[in-house]
Design a protein around this motif. Structure first.
Motif, PDB file in Angstrom:
ATOM      1  N   THR A 106       0.823  -1.189   0.000  1.00  0.00           N
ATOM      2  CA  THR A 106       0.000   0.000   0.000  1.00  0.00           C
ATOM      3  C   THR A 106       0.864   1.248   0.000  1.00  0.00           C
ATOM      4  O   THR A 106       1.818   1.359   0.771  1.00  0.00           O
ATOM      5  N   VAL A 141      -7.372  -5.404   8.157  1.00  0.00           N
ATOM      6  CA  VAL A 141      -6.186  -4.718   7.636  1.00  0.00           C
ATOM      7  C   VAL A 141      -5.251  -5.707   6.956  1.00  0.00           C
ATOM      8  O   VAL A 141      -4.628  -5.403   5.938  1.00  0.00           O
ATOM      9  N   CYS A 176      -5.463  -6.238   3.187  1.00  0.00           N
ATOM     10  CA  CYS A 176      -5.270  -5.121   2.264  1.00  0.00           C
ATOM     11  C   CYS A 176      -4.058  -5.294   1.357  1.00  0.00           C
ATOM     12  O   CYS A 176      -4.091  -4.917   0.191  1.00  0.00           O
ATOM     13  N   SER A 177      -2.972  -5.822   1.882  1.00  0.00           N
ATOM     14  CA  SER A 177      -1.757  -5.969   1.078  1.00  0.00           C
ATOM     15  C   SER A 177      -0.835  -6.977   1.745  1.00  0.00           C
ATOM     16  O   SER A 177      -0.995  -7.310   2.922  1.00  0.00           O
TER      17      SER A 177
END
Length: 323
Positions: free
Chosen positions: A11, A38, A41-42
């Motif tokens: 991110t 979270v 997310c990446s």
């Protein structure tokens, strides 16, 4: 903790921050569900969100009873991620589906990590051990009491106006009862998180706050009922767990242990709307139990009428024969 070799490809913005800032000042402020989100997310955030100490701290803050040295060490050895795996086990809503295959041997001990919060304040916490190897446990009605008769009640807090009399005031009192198999390294939360029923005793004024979960047993559904009795200004006087079937019969230790083993190895869903789902299951269970009780009373009444009719017939036939 050093970043992974691929750090920087994730991110935008996070690769420029020092890993200690991400871990200590950002991710450490999140709760378990937010941290799990979270991590999706990446790859970079997934790496940071898998930190062992971060998840152990979340377990301790979410369930203070897990902060004992014994449980901390046990949680760290959970297969599939240590404290992160434990959080997944203990936070999820349990399935009501029947368990057909149980472990070949029962654990010699079941640990219970119990925490009660009222209006956001911790009012009771305890780590309780239940020995399961004795004949007394297997044959006696199962009941886990967390407070001895002479034990000093924990600190009290002021009751909010209107709490009781069937009004549950959603979000005021929460309870977590996590059962843990220390040998198999499994955990399950048997509580509904928030009350499924709140009643005030008309004479003593004591509150009986009921939590619980409904499971499938051999003969139908089983209610794992957790009852907290409070008096005065929310002074906890009794915390207990019992298991009962749809006929209102209390299960013995062997039967209750099978239910707990099923919960430990059974399917787990998400924690979303777990209170609403638990209340729905509780209402259905109580309705089925009421219908079964009414049918039983009807059968008993019909049997009494039949016996009375047979008795009168014999009586009149006897006098008719005599006269």
């Amino acid at each position: 903790m050093n970043p992974p070799p691929s750090a920087g490809a994730g991110t935008a913005g996070f690769p420029t921050l020092h890993p200690e800032i991400i871990d200590s000042h950002i991710l450490s402020r999140l709760d378990g569900p937010a941290l799990a989100s979270v991590a999706c997310c990446s790859a970079d955030l997934r790496f940071h969100s898998s930190d062992h100490n971060l998840w152990l701290s979340i377990c301790h803050s979410t369930w203070p009873a897990t902060a004992s040295p014994r449980l901390s060490q046990l949680i760290s050895t959970f297969p599939g991620g240590g404290p992160r795996a434990f959080f997944s086990h203990a936070f999820s809503l349990l399935s009501k589906r029947p368990i057909t295959t149980l472990p070949p041997s029962a654990p010699p001990e079941i640990l219970s990590a119990v925490d009660i919060h009222y209006d956001g304040k911790l009012i009771f916490t305890k780590l309780h051990s239940t020995e399961t190897g004795s004949d007394w446990f297997r044959c006696s009605p199962f009941r886990a009491d967390l407070m001895e008769l002479k034990e000093v009640p924990p600190t009290a807090v002021k009751i909010s106006a209107g709490f009781g009399n069937g009004d549950m005031h959603e979000g005021i009192m929460t309870l977590s009862w996590i059962v843990i198999d220390p040998v198999g390294r499994r955990a399950a939360n048997l509580s509904s998180h928030e009350p499924v029923s709140v009643q005030r005793h008309w004479l003593t004024g004591e509150l009986e706050v009921r939590f619980g979960s409904v499971f499938a047993g051999d003969g139908g559904q089983v209610m794992c009922g957790i009852v907290v009795t409070c008096g005065g200004e929310m002074e906890v006087r009794e915390v207990r767990m019992e298991m009962e079937d749809m006929d209102g019969k209390h299960l013995n230790g062997e039967e209750s242990l099978a239910i707990m083993q099923g919960a430990l190895v059974g399917e787990k869903g998400t924690g979303k709307n777990r209170t609403a789902e638990a209340r729905r299951r509780y209402a259905e269970f109580e309705e089925v139990k009421r219908e079964r009780r009414e049918r039983e009373l009807t059968r008993e009444r019909d049997w009494e009428i039949l016996c009375l009719a047979i008795g009168l017939s014999i009586y009149f036939y006897f006098w008719y024969y005599i006269l």
